[in-house]
Design an enzyme around this catalytic site. Structure first.
Site, mmCIF file in Angstrom:
data_model
loop_
_atom_site.group_PDB
_atom_site.id
_atom_site.type_symbol
_atom_site.label_atom_id
_atom_site.label_comp_id
_atom_site.label_asym_id
_atom_site.label_seq_id
_atom_site.Cartn_x
_atom_site.Cartn_y
_atom_site.Cartn_z
ATOM 1 C CG ASN A 1 39.251 29.951 119.629
ATOM 2 O OD1 ASN A 1 40.125 29.302 120.180
ATOM 3 N ND2 ASN A 1 39.435 30.490 118.444
ATOM 4 N N GLY A 2 36.860 29.556 117.078
ATOM 5 C CA GLY A 2 36.827 28.521 116.053
ATOM 6 C C GLY A 2 36.147 29.016 114.801
ATOM 7 N N GLY B 1 43.929 37.535 120.051
ATOM 8 C CA GLY B 1 43.066 38.479 119.340
ATOM 9 C C GLY B 1 43.175 39.872 119.910
ATOM 10 C CE1 TYR C 1 52.875 33.900 115.003
ATOM 11 C CE2 TYR C 1 50.521 33.483 114.893
ATOM 12 C CZ TYR C 1 51.576 34.370 114.889
ATOM 13 O OH TYR C 1 51.331 35.708 114.788
ATOM 14 C CB CYS D 1 38.570 34.205 119.309
ATOM 15 S SG CYS D 1 37.915 35.020 117.854
HETATM 16 P P1 AMP Z 1 54.276 35.783 106.124
HETATM 17 O O1 AMP Z 1 55.068 34.599 105.645
HETATM 18 O O2 AMP Z 1 54.786 37.083 105.640
HETATM 19 O O3 AMP Z 1 52.825 35.604 105.828
HETATM 20 O O4 AMP Z 1 54.415 35.855 107.706
HETATM 21 C C1 AMP Z 1 54.659 34.714 108.436
HETATM 22 C C2 AMP Z 1 54.841 35.076 109.886
HETATM 23 O O5 AMP Z 1 53.598 35.565 110.419
HETATM 24 C C3 AMP Z 1 55.191 33.853 110.715
HETATM 25 O O6 AMP Z 1 56.563 33.789 110.906
HETATM 26 C C4 AMP Z 1 54.453 34.026 112.011
HETATM 27 O O7 AMP Z 1 55.277 34.644 112.969
HETATM 28 C C5 AMP Z 1 53.320 34.924 111.660
HETATM 29 N N1 AMP Z 1 52.081 34.126 111.480
HETATM 30 C C6 AMP Z 1 51.942 32.838 111.175
HETATM 31 N N2 AMP Z 1 50.638 32.480 111.104
HETATM 32 C C7 AMP Z 1 49.933 33.589 111.384
HETATM 33 C C8 AMP Z 1 48.548 33.876 111.491
HETATM 34 N N3 AMP Z 1 47.636 32.937 111.287
HETATM 35 N N4 AMP Z 1 48.168 35.131 111.797
HETATM 36 C C9 AMP Z 1 49.082 36.089 112.004
HETATM 37 N N5 AMP Z 1 50.409 35.883 111.918
HETATM 38 C C10 AMP Z 1 50.844 34.656 111.607
#
Ligand code: AMP
Length: 459
Positions: A103-104, A28, A243, A2
């Site tokens: 957030n958390g 979010g 990320y 969030c």
């Molecule tokens: P996947 O390996 O198919 O689960 O997707 C990984 C990709 O999703 C990564 O390269 C990131 O760009 C993105 N990603 C990483 N962590 C998250 C997260 N917590 N929530 C949403 N997308 C994520």
């Protein structure tokens, strides 16, 4: 995950809060809300969807008059994505109207909820944040004491903004898991998840809120700032820099962009023996790491994909073929860049591996000759209990497969993960602060007590 923001002592509080929330939208996309106070009775407006669609001129200028505001954008890790759980949560209690945005993830939520239920508390949300409202309502003393007494009972990750009349409070858990920063615009203080949200609205970033700090702000003055607990050690989430956070936000004395460029430089050092025609980022998060890789290796940087920003998370995915269609709608390789080329492909992370597999397949279909896949973090082997959605361990590909097995599954010519040492080096600005990160998703070493009752599903 969030994003949160608080603005005080400003005639345009709701407009600034909404602009700040748009800047934090990446944290979010499911729901957004703003509580306003300081002029008339406290009021909260929230809805499902993107900030810019919810908060139009009519709502901001006519329906939300006031001088102090807090706001929230929500991406829930739980299945309960509904307006009921959208924040801020405004309550009316013995201390009058109070509103909270969080957030958390409060890890001892089930235990405290049970204790509160036994005392007769009534719950109307499924969110962990609700226990904080009950604790606040039951505490005695001035506002700062009430918040401090309540937070002492919580475990886990919580960066918070709290509003009562004209008073804005910011608070961070003792580990400092999730970011929270302080800034100023003219005679108004701002508290936000990321510095970019302060700078976009014309403010100046001042400093991070410290782990275990409570800061009380009123009428453009910091009335009080104190530690509600003595923190043992800072454990800020390193994945924020990999990320989650915006590249233009400042973390540990450098922009996240700078940290990502360094991640790419370090990857290039780890892959010295690789020869390739071109370095290609997976947009958008892989961009700066690919730039760093290119600078360090002298291999040409090229944008090899077009990313379509108009495909929402919620695009229907009922079957495999429709899931593939969604992937192609989101990302499409540019033939001239990738066909017949040996490529270093850079992304931030592999979680389940499904996204990477699709992207690599697309490159192959477009005629790439060889693919060296590089990630700007180590393999993710453990779930996050502190607010990041990293699936359960069963779904984490690296928790159940070796690097060589993942390479074979993805069908790439080489697979390289950034080492943990290099990641920490990249994130800690000249190695001055190398012991301040939570790296549990890469190591399985959690900074707080984790048991089978530990709560994991918040934002
Ligand atoms: P996947 O390996 O198919 O689960 O997707 C990984 C990709 O999703 C990564 O390269 C990131 O760009 C993105 N990603 C990483 N962590 C998250 C997260 N917590 N929530 C949403 N997308 C994520």
């Amino acid at each position: 995950m969030c994003g949160i923001i608080g603005v005080e002592n400003n005639e345009n509080a709701s407009v600034l809060a909404s602009a700040g929330l748009i800047t934090l939208q990446h944290r979010g996309e499911e729901s957004a809300g703003i509580t306003i106070s300081g002029k008339k009775k406290m009021k909260t407006f929230k809805a499902m969807g993107l900030v810019s669609r919810i908060f139009n001129e009519e709502i901001l200028l006519n329906k939300l008059p006031g001088t102090a505001a807090i706001g929230h954008v929500r991406y829930t890790t739980s299945s309960k994505s509904s307006l009921t759980n959208a924040q801020p949560f405004q309550i009316n209690c013995i201390h009058d109207n109070i509103s909270v945005a969080h957030n958390g993830n409060i890890t001892n939520f089930p235990k405290i909820k049970e204790m509160l239920l036994k005392k007769g508390a009534i719950f109307s949300h499924t969110s962990d944040t609700e226990i904080l409202l009950h604790l606040i309502a039951m505490s005695k003393g001035n506002l700062a004491d009430i918040v401090a007494n309540s937070l002492r009972k919580l475990e886990g990750a919580f960066s918070l903004v709290i509003l009562k009349d004209k008073t804005l409070i910011g608070a961070r858990d003792e580990n400092g898991f999730r970011p929270l920063v302080l800034g100023k615009i003219d005679n108004s203080y701002i508290i936000a998840s990321e510095s970019a949200a302060i700078e976009v609205i014309g403010g100046k970033y001042i400093r991070d809120i410290k782990p275990a700090e409570i800061i009380v702000i009123e009428n453009g003055q910091i009335k009080k700032s104190f530690l509600y607990k003595t923190p043992k050690k800072q454990n800020t989430c390193i994945f924020e820099q990999v990320y989650f956070s915006r590249p233009d936000s400042v973390m540990f004395d450098q922009t996240v962009k700078e940290a990502r460029v360094k991640m790419g430089e370090c990857l290039a050092c780890q892959m010295k023996n690789i020869k390739a025609d071109v370095v290609v980022p997976v947009p958008d998060t892989g961009y700066f790491a690919a730039l760093g890789f290119s600078r360090e290796s002298n291999i040409l940087f090229e944008n090899g994909f077009v990313r379509n920003h108009y495909v929402g998370r919620s695009f229907i995915k009922p079957s495999q073929s429709l899931r593939d269609l969604t992937a192609k709608l989101k990302l499409r390789p540019i033939k001239e860049v990738v066909k017949d080329k040996e490529i270093v492909l850079i992304d931030d992370s592999i979680v389940r591996g499904t996204t990477s597999k699709r992207i690599i397949n697309m490159l192959k279909e477009t005629g790439s000759k060889k693919i060296h896949f590089a990630l700007s973090c180590p393999p993710i082997i453990s779930s996050c209990y502190y607010g990041i959605d990293t699936s359960s361990k069963d779904h984490l590909i690296a928790a159940n497969h070796s690097v060589e097995e993942i390479r074979k599954y993805l069908d790439v010519d080489s697979l390289t993960f950034l080492s943990l040492n290099n990641l920490i080096k990249a994130c800690s600005f000249g190695n001055k602060k190398d012991n301040v990160f939570c790296t549990a998703c890469f190591t399985g070493k959690y900074p707080t007590r984790i048991s089978k009752n530990t709560y994991k599903k918040s934002c």
